[in-house]
Design a protein around this motif. Structure first.
Motif, PDB file in Angstrom:
ATOM      1  N   GLU A   6       0.828  -1.202   0.000  1.00 22.27           N
ATOM      2  CA  GLU A   6       0.000   0.000   0.000  1.00 22.27           C
ATOM      3  C   GLU A   6       0.869   1.262   0.000  1.00 22.27           C
ATOM      4  O   GLU A   6       0.592   2.217  -0.731  1.00 22.27           O
ATOM      5  CB  GLU A   6      -0.951   0.005   1.199  1.00 22.27           C
ATOM      6  N   MET A   7       1.936   1.274   0.789  1.00 21.14           N
ATOM      7  CA  MET A   7       2.812   2.441   0.833  1.00 21.14           C
ATOM      8  C   MET A   7       3.499   2.647  -0.521  1.00 21.14           C
ATOM      9  O   MET A   7       3.644   3.774  -0.984  1.00 21.14           O
ATOM     10  CB  MET A   7       3.843   2.313   1.962  1.00 21.14           C
ATOM     11  N   SER A   8       3.880   1.574  -1.157  1.00 23.24           N
ATOM     12  CA  SER A   8       4.486   1.653  -2.482  1.00 23.24           C
ATOM     13  C   SER A   8       3.487   2.206  -3.497  1.00 23.24           C
ATOM     14  O   SER A   8       3.821   3.056  -4.329  1.00 23.24           O
ATOM     15  CB  SER A   8       4.970   0.270  -2.915  1.00 23.24           C
ATOM     16  N   PHE A   9       2.252   1.736  -3.413  1.00 23.08           N
ATOM     17  CA  PHE A   9       1.200   2.232  -4.301  1.00 23.08           C
ATOM     18  C   PHE A   9       0.970   3.727  -4.078  1.00 23.08           C
ATOM     19  O   PHE A   9       0.850   4.499  -5.034  1.00 23.08           O
ATOM     20  CB  PHE A   9      -0.093   1.440  -4.085  1.00 23.08           C
ATOM     21  N   LEU A  10       0.940   4.145  -2.824  1.00 25.14           N
ATOM     22  CA  LEU A  10       0.722   5.558  -2.521  1.00 25.14           C
ATOM     23  C   LEU A  10       1.871   6.418  -3.058  1.00 25.14           C
ATOM     24  O   LEU A  10       1.652   7.536  -3.524  1.00 25.14           O
ATOM     25  CB  LEU A  10       0.531   5.768  -1.016  1.00 25.14           C
ATOM     26  N   ALA A  11       3.087   5.892  -3.011  1.00 25.66           N
ATOM     27  CA  ALA A  11       4.230   6.617  -3.577  1.00 25.66           C
ATOM     28  C   ALA A  11       4.067   6.765  -5.093  1.00 25.66           C
ATOM     29  O   ALA A  11       4.380   7.817  -5.655  1.00 25.66           O
ATOM     30  CB  ALA A  11       5.529   5.891  -3.246  1.00 25.66           C
ATOM     31  N   GLN A  12       3.542   5.740  -5.741  1.00 25.68           N
ATOM     32  CA  GLN A  12       3.300   5.827  -7.182  1.00 25.68           C
ATOM     33  C   GLN A  12       2.200   6.846  -7.485  1.00 25.68           C
ATOM     34  O   GLN A  12       2.307   7.612  -8.444  1.00 25.68           O
ATOM     35  CB  GLN A  12       2.886   4.466  -7.744  1.00 25.68           C
ATOM     36  N   VAL A  13       1.157   6.822  -6.681  1.00 24.40           N
ATOM     37  CA  VAL A  13       0.034   7.738  -6.887  1.00 24.40           C
ATOM     38  C   VAL A  13       0.474   9.189  -6.741  1.00 24.40           C
ATOM     39  O   VAL A  13       0.138  10.036  -7.562  1.00 24.40           O
ATOM     40  CB  VAL A  13      -1.123   7.425  -5.897  1.00 24.40           C
ATOM     41  N   ILE A  14       1.238   9.472  -5.702  1.00 20.95           N
ATOM     42  CA  ILE A  14       1.595  10.863  -5.408  1.00 20.95           C
ATOM     43  C   ILE A  14       2.644  11.396  -6.387  1.00 20.95           C
ATOM     44  O   ILE A  14       2.813  12.599  -6.536  1.00 20.95           O
ATOM     45  CB  ILE A  14       2.068  11.006  -3.942  1.00 20.95           C
ATOM     46  N   ASN A  15       3.318  10.499  -7.090  1.00 22.76           N
ATOM     47  CA  ASN A  15       4.366  10.879  -8.033  1.00 22.76           C
ATOM     48  C   ASN A  15       3.750  11.148  -9.408  1.00 22.76           C
ATOM     49  O   ASN A  15       4.098  10.525 -10.403  1.00 22.76           O
ATOM     50  CB  ASN A  15       5.414   9.772  -8.090  1.00 22.76           C
ATOM     51  N   LEU A  16       2.829  12.086  -9.450  1.00 25.40           N
ATOM     52  CA  LEU A  16       2.058  12.374 -10.657  1.00 25.40           C
ATOM     53  C   LEU A  16       2.820  13.245 -11.657  1.00 25.40           C
ATOM     54  O   LEU A  16       3.300  14.325 -11.295  1.00 25.40           O
ATOM     55  CB  LEU A  16       0.767  13.119 -10.293  1.00 25.40           C
ATOM     56  N   PRO A  17       2.895  12.812 -12.911  1.00 25.43           N
ATOM     57  CA  PRO A  17       3.527  13.642 -13.942  1.00 25.43           C
ATOM     58  C   PRO A  17       2.826  14.991 -14.131  1.00 25.43           C
ATOM     59  O   PRO A  17       3.458  15.948 -14.579  1.00 25.43           O
ATOM     60  CB  PRO A  17       3.407  12.801 -15.210  1.00 25.43           C
ATOM     61  N   ALA A  18       1.562  15.078 -13.770  1.00 26.35           N
ATOM     62  CA  ALA A  18       0.807  16.325 -13.932  1.00 26.35           C
ATOM     63  C   ALA A  18       1.255  17.418 -12.959  1.00 26.35           C
ATOM     64  O   ALA A  18       0.996  18.602 -13.190  1.00 26.35           O
ATOM     65  CB  ALA A  18      -0.688  16.061 -13.737  1.00 26.35           C
ATOM     66  N   LEU A  19       1.933  17.034 -11.897  1.00 28.17           N
ATOM     67  CA  LEU A  19       2.372  18.009 -10.901  1.00 28.17           C
ATOM     68  C   LEU A  19       3.687  18.655 -11.323  1.00 28.17           C
ATOM     69  O   LEU A  19       4.538  17.986 -11.924  1.00 28.17           O
ATOM     70  CB  LEU A  19       2.588  17.324  -9.548  1.00 28.17           C
ATOM     71  N   PRO A  20       3.880  19.911 -10.958  1.00 29.89           N
ATOM     72  CA  PRO A  20       5.200  20.516 -11.165  1.00 29.89           C
ATOM     73  C   PRO A  20       6.247  19.727 -10.370  1.00 29.89           C
ATOM     74  O   PRO A  20       5.953  19.184  -9.297  1.00 29.89           O
ATOM     75  CB  PRO A  20       5.037  21.933 -10.599  1.00 29.89           C
ATOM     76  N   GLU A  21       7.460  19.659 -10.899  1.00 28.73           N
ATOM     77  CA  GLU A  21       8.512  18.822 -10.308  1.00 28.73           C
ATOM     78  C   GLU A  21       8.735  19.104  -8.820  1.00 28.73           C
ATOM     79  O   GLU A  21       8.887  18.182  -8.025  1.00 28.73           O
ATOM     80  CB  GLU A  21       9.814  19.007 -11.090  1.00 28.73           C
ATOM     81  N   LYS A  22       8.752  20.369  -8.440  1.00 30.44           N
ATOM     82  CA  LYS A  22       9.003  20.737  -7.037  1.00 30.44           C
ATOM     83  C   LYS A  22       7.937  20.136  -6.118  1.00 30.44           C
ATOM     84  O   LYS A  22       8.257  19.535  -5.093  1.00 30.44           O
ATOM     85  CB  LYS A  22       9.043  22.260  -6.912  1.00 30.44           C
ATOM     86  N   GLU A  23       6.679  20.291  -6.470  1.00 28.07           N
ATOM     87  CA  GLU A  23       5.588  19.755  -5.664  1.00 28.07           C
ATOM     88  C   GLU A  23       5.614  18.225  -5.669  1.00 28.07           C
ATOM     89  O   GLU A  23       5.420  17.585  -4.642  1.00 28.07           O
ATOM     90  CB  GLU A  23       4.227  20.254  -6.171  1.00 28.07           C
ATOM     91  N   ARG A  24       5.866  17.669  -6.817  1.00 29.12           N
ATOM     92  CA  ARG A  24       5.904  16.213  -6.949  1.00 29.12           C
ATOM     93  C   ARG A  24       6.949  15.607  -6.014  1.00 29.12           C
ATOM     94  O   ARG A  24       6.666  14.650  -5.292  1.00 29.12           O
ATOM     95  CB  ARG A  24       6.208  15.866  -8.399  1.00 29.12           C
ATOM     96  N   GLN A  25       8.139  16.172  -6.021  1.00 27.96           N
ATOM     97  CA  GLN A  25       9.200  15.668  -5.148  1.00 27.96           C
ATOM     98  C   GLN A  25       8.851  15.860  -3.673  1.00 27.96           C
ATOM     99  O   GLN A  25       9.098  14.983  -2.846  1.00 27.96           O
ATOM    100  CB  GLN A  25      10.539  16.348  -5.471  1.00 27.96           C
ATOM    101  N   HIS A  26       8.261  17.004  -3.363  1.00 32.18           N
ATOM    102  CA  HIS A  26       7.873  17.285  -1.975  1.00 32.18           C
ATOM    103  C   HIS A  26       6.820  16.279  -1.486  1.00 32.18           C
ATOM    104  O   HIS A  26       6.945  15.716  -0.397  1.00 32.18           O
ATOM    105  CB  HIS A  26       7.342  18.718  -1.868  1.00 32.18           C
ATOM    106  N   TYR A  27       5.789  16.036  -2.284  1.00 29.13           N
ATOM    107  CA  TYR A  27       4.725  15.121  -1.890  1.00 29.13           C
ATOM    108  C   TYR A  27       5.242  13.684  -1.784  1.00 29.13           C
ATOM    109  O   TYR A  27       4.888  12.951  -0.862  1.00 29.13           O
ATOM    110  CB  TYR A  27       3.556  15.169  -2.875  1.00 29.13           C
ATOM    111  N   LEU A  28       6.091  13.297  -2.726  1.00 29.16           N
ATOM    112  CA  LEU A  28       6.672  11.957  -2.682  1.00 29.16           C
ATOM    113  C   LEU A  28       7.508  11.798  -1.416  1.00 29.16           C
ATOM    114  O   LEU A  28       7.449  10.763  -0.753  1.00 29.16           O
ATOM    115  CB  LEU A  28       7.523  11.703  -3.929  1.00 29.16           C
ATOM    116  N   GLN A  29       8.253  12.831  -1.071  1.00 26.41           N
ATOM    117  CA  GLN A  29       9.084  12.778   0.132  1.00 26.41           C
ATOM    118  C   GLN A  29       8.217  12.607   1.388  1.00 26.41           C
ATOM    119  O   GLN A  29       8.609  11.903   2.320  1.00 26.41           O
ATOM    120  CB  GLN A  29       9.957  14.036   0.240  1.00 26.41           C
TER     121      GLN A  29
END
Length: 149
Positions: free
Chosen positions: A89-112
């Protein structure tokens, strides 16, 4: 097939499906094909909705893990299965939050944020496992890390 979301209201619908856990594989594909108009107002609302949805799933995964562990009654297999389900589930959530639609800065922050939560869960499990004098639980927790995402 879930269509890729492009408007805020479409994203709201997809995130509701995501929260309901009704079709994870299709939701993931749709989310990764989706786009977001990253402008003031929409960006904030979208971010809040996305983070709230991921937190909801994270809390549900944690609750399920606790329930599974309470039913394990020392069964190694049941403990391993609970750990693996939480890691999945945690791995899936990491995939979900790593959205190409997000700006890179936000994407990295949310993934972190998801990675930090998984690390916190792993540390807590390891600390709890230290109370088991046999060392068996600590070994199981170390060998089936929930933060291997």
């Amino acid at each position: 097939m879930i269509p890729a979301p492009h408007t805020y209201s479409e994203w709201v619908n997809v995130l509701e499906i995501f929260k309901s856990k009704s079709n994870d594989s299709e939701v993931l594909v749709a989310m990764h094909k989706g786009t977001v108009e990253w402008q003031s107002g929409v960006a904030e609302r979208f971010s809040k909705r996305l983070i709230d949805s991921v937190n909801y799933r994270m809390n549900a995964a944690s609750d399920k893990f606790q329930k599974d562990m309470s039913r394990a009654y020392g069964s190694e297999n049941a403990i391993v299965q609970a750990l693996l389900a939480l890691r999945k589930e945690m791995s899936f959530l990491a995939q979900v939050i790593n959205l190409p639609a997000l700006p890179e800065k936000e994407r990295q922050h949310y993934l972190q944020l998801v990675i930090e939560q998984a690390n916190t869960m792993q540390k807590s499990l390891e600390d709890s496992a230290k109370k088991d004098r046999s060392g068996k639980l600590a070994s199981i927790v170390r060998n089936h890390k929930v933060n291997s995402i």
